[in-house]
Motif scaffolding. Structure first.
Motif, PDB file in Angstrom:
ATOM      1  N   VAL A  84      -3.788 -54.371  58.886  1.00 21.62           N
ATOM      2  CA  VAL A  84      -4.680 -55.629  58.592  1.00 21.62           C
ATOM      3  C   VAL A  84      -3.883 -56.761  58.393  1.00 21.62           C
ATOM      4  N   TYR A  85      -4.704 -57.871  59.135  1.00 20.83           N
ATOM      5  CA  TYR A  85      -3.992 -59.227  59.377  1.00 20.83           C
ATOM      6  C   TYR A  85      -5.189 -60.370  58.973  1.00 20.83           C
ATOM      7  N   ALA A  86      -4.821 -61.150  58.197  1.00 17.00           N
ATOM      8  CA  ALA A  86      -5.627 -62.433  57.930  1.00 17.00           C
ATOM      9  C   ALA A  86      -5.094 -63.588  58.128  1.00 17.00           C
ATOM     10  N   THR A  87      -6.210 -64.422  58.992  1.00 12.28           N
ATOM     11  CA  THR A  87      -6.054 -65.770  59.277  1.00 12.28           C
ATOM     12  C   THR A  87      -7.194 -66.615  59.044  1.00 12.28           C
ATOM     13  N   SER A  88      -7.007 -67.860  59.458  1.00  9.75           N
ATOM     14  CA  SER A  88      -8.222 -68.568  59.385  1.00  9.75           C
ATOM     15  C   SER A  88      -9.405 -68.157  60.414  1.00  9.75           C
ATOM     16  N   ASP A  89     -10.496 -68.350  59.992  1.00  7.20           N
ATOM     17  CA  ASP A  89     -11.770 -67.592  61.028  1.00  7.20           C
ATOM     18  C   ASP A  89     -12.218 -68.741  61.938  1.00  7.20           C
ATOM     19  N   ILE A  90     -11.540 -69.908  61.813  1.00 11.74           N
ATOM     20  CA  ILE A  90     -12.195 -71.260  62.424  1.00 11.74           C
ATOM     21  C   ILE A  90     -11.182 -71.649  63.503  1.00 11.74           C
ATOM     22  N   CYS A  91     -11.480 -72.051  64.792  1.00 13.83           N
ATOM     23  CA  CYS A  91     -10.742 -71.957  65.887  1.00 13.83           C
ATOM     24  C   CYS A  91     -10.053 -73.766  65.662  1.00 13.83           C
ATOM     25  N   SER A  92      -8.865 -73.812  66.204  1.00 20.18           N
ATOM     26  CA  SER A  92      -8.131 -75.055  65.858  1.00 20.18           C
ATOM     27  C   SER A  92      -8.594 -75.998  66.800  1.00 20.18           C
ATOM     28  N   HIS A  93      -9.489 -75.667  67.868  1.00 21.61           N
ATOM     29  CA  HIS A  93      -9.929 -76.760  68.825  1.00 21.61           C
ATOM     30  C   HIS A  93     -11.290 -77.249  68.554  1.00 21.61           C
ATOM     31  N   ALA A  94     -12.340 -76.386  67.949  1.00 13.69           N
ATOM     32  CA  ALA A  94     -13.507 -76.817  67.655  1.00 13.69           C
ATOM     33  C   ALA A  94     -13.950 -75.902  66.592  1.00 13.69           C
ATOM     34  N   LEU A  95     -15.242 -76.361  66.216  1.00 14.75           N
ATOM     35  CA  LEU A  95     -15.562 -75.644  64.904  1.00 14.75           C
ATOM     36  C   LEU A  95     -16.399 -74.338  65.572  1.00 14.75           C
ATOM     37  N   ALA A  96     -15.741 -73.261  65.695  1.00 19.59           N
ATOM     38  CA  ALA A  96     -16.283 -72.293  66.223  1.00 19.59           C
ATOM     39  C   ALA A  96     -15.418 -71.111  65.336  1.00 19.59           C
ATOM     40  N   TYR A  97     -16.468 -69.991  65.018  1.00 19.76           N
ATOM     41  CA  TYR A  97     -15.790 -68.929  64.373  1.00 19.76           C
ATOM     42  C   TYR A  97     -15.361 -67.778  65.145  1.00 19.76           C
ATOM     43  N   LEU A  98     -13.794 -67.654  65.134  1.00 22.34           N
ATOM     44  CA  LEU A  98     -13.288 -66.622  65.686  1.00 22.34           C
ATOM     45  C   LEU A  98     -14.005 -65.011  65.551  1.00 22.34           C
ATOM     46  N   SER A  99     -14.492 -64.968  64.327  1.00 27.16           N
ATOM     47  CA  SER A  99     -14.992 -63.561  63.965  1.00 27.16           C
ATOM     48  C   SER A  99     -16.275 -63.345  65.101  1.00 27.16           C
ATOM     49  N   ASP A 100     -16.848 -64.275  65.668  1.00 23.71           N
ATOM     50  CA  ASP A 100     -17.802 -64.141  66.927  1.00 23.71           C
ATOM     51  C   ASP A 100     -17.277 -64.088  68.007  1.00 23.71           C
ATOM     52  N   GLY A 101     -15.948 -63.965  68.341  1.00 21.86           N
ATOM     53  CA  GLY A 101     -15.076 -63.792  69.645  1.00 21.86           C
ATOM     54  C   GLY A 101     -14.857 -62.343  69.718  1.00 21.86           C
ATOM     55  N   TYR A 102     -13.714 -62.241  70.378  1.00 24.93           N
ATOM     56  CA  TYR A 102     -13.277 -60.844  71.233  1.00 24.93           C
ATOM     57  C   TYR A 102     -12.040 -60.638  70.351  1.00 24.93           C
ATOM     58  N   LEU A 103     -11.710 -59.341  70.058  1.00 24.90           N
ATOM     59  CA  LEU A 103     -10.282 -58.968  69.729  1.00 24.90           C
ATOM     60  C   LEU A 103      -9.805 -57.900  70.557  1.00 24.90           C
ATOM     61  N   GLU A 104      -8.580 -58.247  71.305  1.00 25.61           N
ATOM     62  CA  GLU A 104      -8.130 -57.224  72.217  1.00 25.61           C
ATOM     63  C   GLU A 104      -6.588 -57.205  71.838  1.00 25.61           C
ATOM     64  N   GLY A 105      -6.177 -55.988  71.315  1.00 26.95           N
ATOM     65  CA  GLY A 105      -4.932 -55.897  70.707  1.00 26.95           C
ATOM     66  C   GLY A 105      -4.736 -56.690  69.548  1.00 26.95           C
ATOM     67  N   CYS A 106      -3.719 -57.698  69.638  1.00 23.88           N
ATOM     68  CA  CYS A 106      -3.467 -58.547  68.773  1.00 23.88           C
ATOM     69  C   CYS A 106      -3.923 -60.124  68.907  1.00 23.88           C
ATOM     70  N   VAL A 107      -4.873 -60.269  70.153  1.00 19.81           N
ATOM     71  CA  VAL A 107      -5.247 -61.232  70.693  1.00 19.81           C
ATOM     72  C   VAL A 107      -6.772 -61.436  70.324  1.00 19.81           C
ATOM     73  N   VAL A 108      -6.950 -62.615  69.367  1.00 20.67           N
ATOM     74  CA  VAL A 108      -8.524 -62.823  69.260  1.00 20.67           C
ATOM     75  C   VAL A 108      -8.905 -64.133  70.220  1.00 20.67           C
ATOM     76  N   GLU A 109     -10.017 -64.103  70.934  1.00 26.49           N
ATOM     77  CA  GLU A 109     -10.510 -65.051  72.056  1.00 26.49           C
ATOM     78  C   GLU A 109     -11.707 -65.798  71.129  1.00 26.49           C
ATOM     79  N   CYS A 110     -11.560 -67.165  70.948  1.00 36.00           N
ATOM     80  CA  CYS A 110     -12.683 -67.830  70.629  1.00 36.00           C
ATOM     81  C   CYS A 110     -13.993 -67.732  71.513  1.00 36.00           C
ATOM     82  N   PRO A 111     -15.101 -67.734  70.710  1.00 38.19           N
ATOM     83  CA  PRO A 111     -16.431 -67.391  71.774  1.00 38.19           C
ATOM     84  C   PRO A 111     -16.779 -68.823  72.357  1.00 38.19           C
ATOM     85  N   LEU A 112     -16.312 -69.897  71.986  1.00 32.58           N
ATOM     86  CA  LEU A 112     -16.828 -71.085  72.269  1.00 32.58           C
ATOM     87  C   LEU A 112     -16.268 -71.713  73.542  1.00 32.58           C
ATOM     88  N   HIS A 113     -14.917 -71.727  73.421  1.00 27.21           N
ATOM     89  CA  HIS A 113     -14.019 -72.193  74.959  1.00 27.21           C
ATOM     90  C   HIS A 113     -13.072 -71.332  75.463  1.00 27.21           C
TER      91      HIS A 113
END
Length: 110
Positions: free
Chosen positions: A37-66
């Motif tokens: 288990v890893y813990a990071t900020s849930d907010i993208c550094s680019h824009a106010l978007a929640y990473l938890s609404d994105g996609y996790l593939e392996g160790c990479v999370v993709e922001c749902p906004l951009h």
């Protein structure tokens, strides 16, 4: 003594999944990468978007906004339009519970 705030049970976060939890008012993204288990900020550094609404593939999370991508094991930004890395937090797993700690996080007031 356990370090950090109890945020959820291990059973709530299966391998390959992620979950948003709160430490005080701070949104934390928990990610289970191959059983760790890893813990990071849930907010993208680019824009106010929640990473938890994105996609996790392996160790990479993709922001749902951009589509900015981050390594959840290090917080490192991997692709534009990320403006920088995201914060990481210490995780402890004990007694089937997940604890998150950081000097920057204020515990929830009881």
């Amino acid at each position: 003594m356990l370090k950090g705030q109890d945020v959820c049970s291990v059973a709530e976060l299966k391998p390959g999944n992620m979950k948003c939890v709160f430490v005080g008012t701070t949104r934390i993204l928990l990610s289970n990468v191959e059983g760790k288990v890893y813990a990071t900020s849930d907010i993208c550094s680019h824009a106010l978007a929640y990473l938890s609404d994105g996609y996790l593939e392996g160790c990479v999370v993709e922001c749902p906004l951009h589509g900015a991508q981050f390594d959840v094991t290090t917080g490192k930004a991997l692709s534009p339009p990320a403006d920088g890395d995201i914060e990481t937090y210490e995780v402890t797993v004990a007694d089937d519970r997940i604890f998150v700690a950081s000097a920057q996080l204020a515990p929830a007031k009881i």
